[in-house]
Design an enzyme around this catalytic site. Structure first.
Site, short mmCIF file in Angstrom:
data_model
loop_
_atom_site.label_atom_id
_atom_site.label_comp_id
_atom_site.label_asym_id
_atom_site.label_seq_id
_atom_site.Cartn_x
_atom_site.Cartn_y
_atom_site.Cartn_z
CD GLU A 23 8.54 -1.97 -4.84
OE1 GLU A 23 7.36 -2.32 -5.03
OE2 GLU A 23 9.50 -2.51 -5.41
CD GLU A 32 6.37 -5.52 -9.00
OE1 GLU A 32 7.55 -5.63 -9.35
OE2 GLU A 32 6.02 -5.05 -7.91
#
Length: 229
Positions: A102, A201
């Site tokens: 990520e 998130e």
């Protein structure tokens, strides 16, 4: 390591100490300063992921050392990263798990983080050449670093294994005000054939249930019945 989708206790165990963000480390995969630590963290993450039946594990890259010139240390840190990723891919394969890279933005969230753009992550994945290592797309970070979400989603979606969403710039839920039009982005993901999970998130502006009103609206627009109907 981070285990997407795992219960809170498992996430805490996987993120405790030098393997996660706590203590200001953000991962060890690009560091030589702690011999063997990256591999030990991989083992812990894989064990937690397998126990919780997770599909993938976020392999956190780590940070550029304080005071170091990013350009001067980039090549060496990438070499270490590649070595650790090849090792991680082998360990993950034993449990049929996917490793996720990520990019985290260096403009707001973490100025020292090594992996900060989808272009950099895609290039590293190509060099590693392991099919069970994929890209984790967090549109919050991608928008802050590069924008051009339509082009980048279309370009990189074939190597994306997981998607995360949050509004920019305050990291609220998709229904909150901000730079991103999530109705468009969700439709784009569908049109491009994305079949995986979308992780939330974000920091809800109210409580959890109130923060999910965007999801109810999303299903309503598509004619899906709500639970209990």
């Amino acid at each position: 390591m981070a285990v997407p989708g795992a219960p809170r206790a498992a996430r805490a165990a996987a993120g405790r100490g030098p393997c996660g963000l706590r203590g200001g480390r953000g991962g060890l995969a690009v560091r030589r300063a702690a011999p063997g630590a990256g591999k030990r963290c991989t083992g812990r993450g894989v064990k937690a992921g397998a126990h919780q039946h997770a599909a993938g594990i976020h392999l956190m890259a780590g940070r550029v050392p304080p005071g170091a010139d990013r350009a001067a240390v980039k090549a060496e840190m990438e070499t270490v990263f590649l070595e650790n990723l090849r090792h991680a891919a082998g360990v993950l394969a034993q449990e049929n798990l996917v490793g996720l890279l990520e990019p985290i933005n260096t403009r707001i969230t973490d100025p020292q983080y090594f992996l900060d753009t989808p272009q950099q992550a895609a290039a590293i994945l190509q060099k590693v050449g392991r099919p069970n290592l994929q890209l984790q797309m967090d549109v919050f970070h991608w928008q802050i670093m590069d924008g051009n979400l339509t082009g980048n989603i279309r370009k990189f979606l074939p190597i994306v294994g997981h998607v995360q969403v949050a509004q920019v710039p305050d990291r609220g839920e998709p229904g909150s005000s901000g730079e991103l039009d999530f109705s468009y982005l969700f439709q784009l993901l569908e049109d491009e054939g994305y079949q995986g999970f979308v992780g939330c998130e974000y920091r809800p502006q109210g409580d959890t249930v109130e923060g999910l009103s965007w999801l109810r609206s999303y299903w309503d627009r598509r004619g899906h019945p709500r639970s209990g109907q």
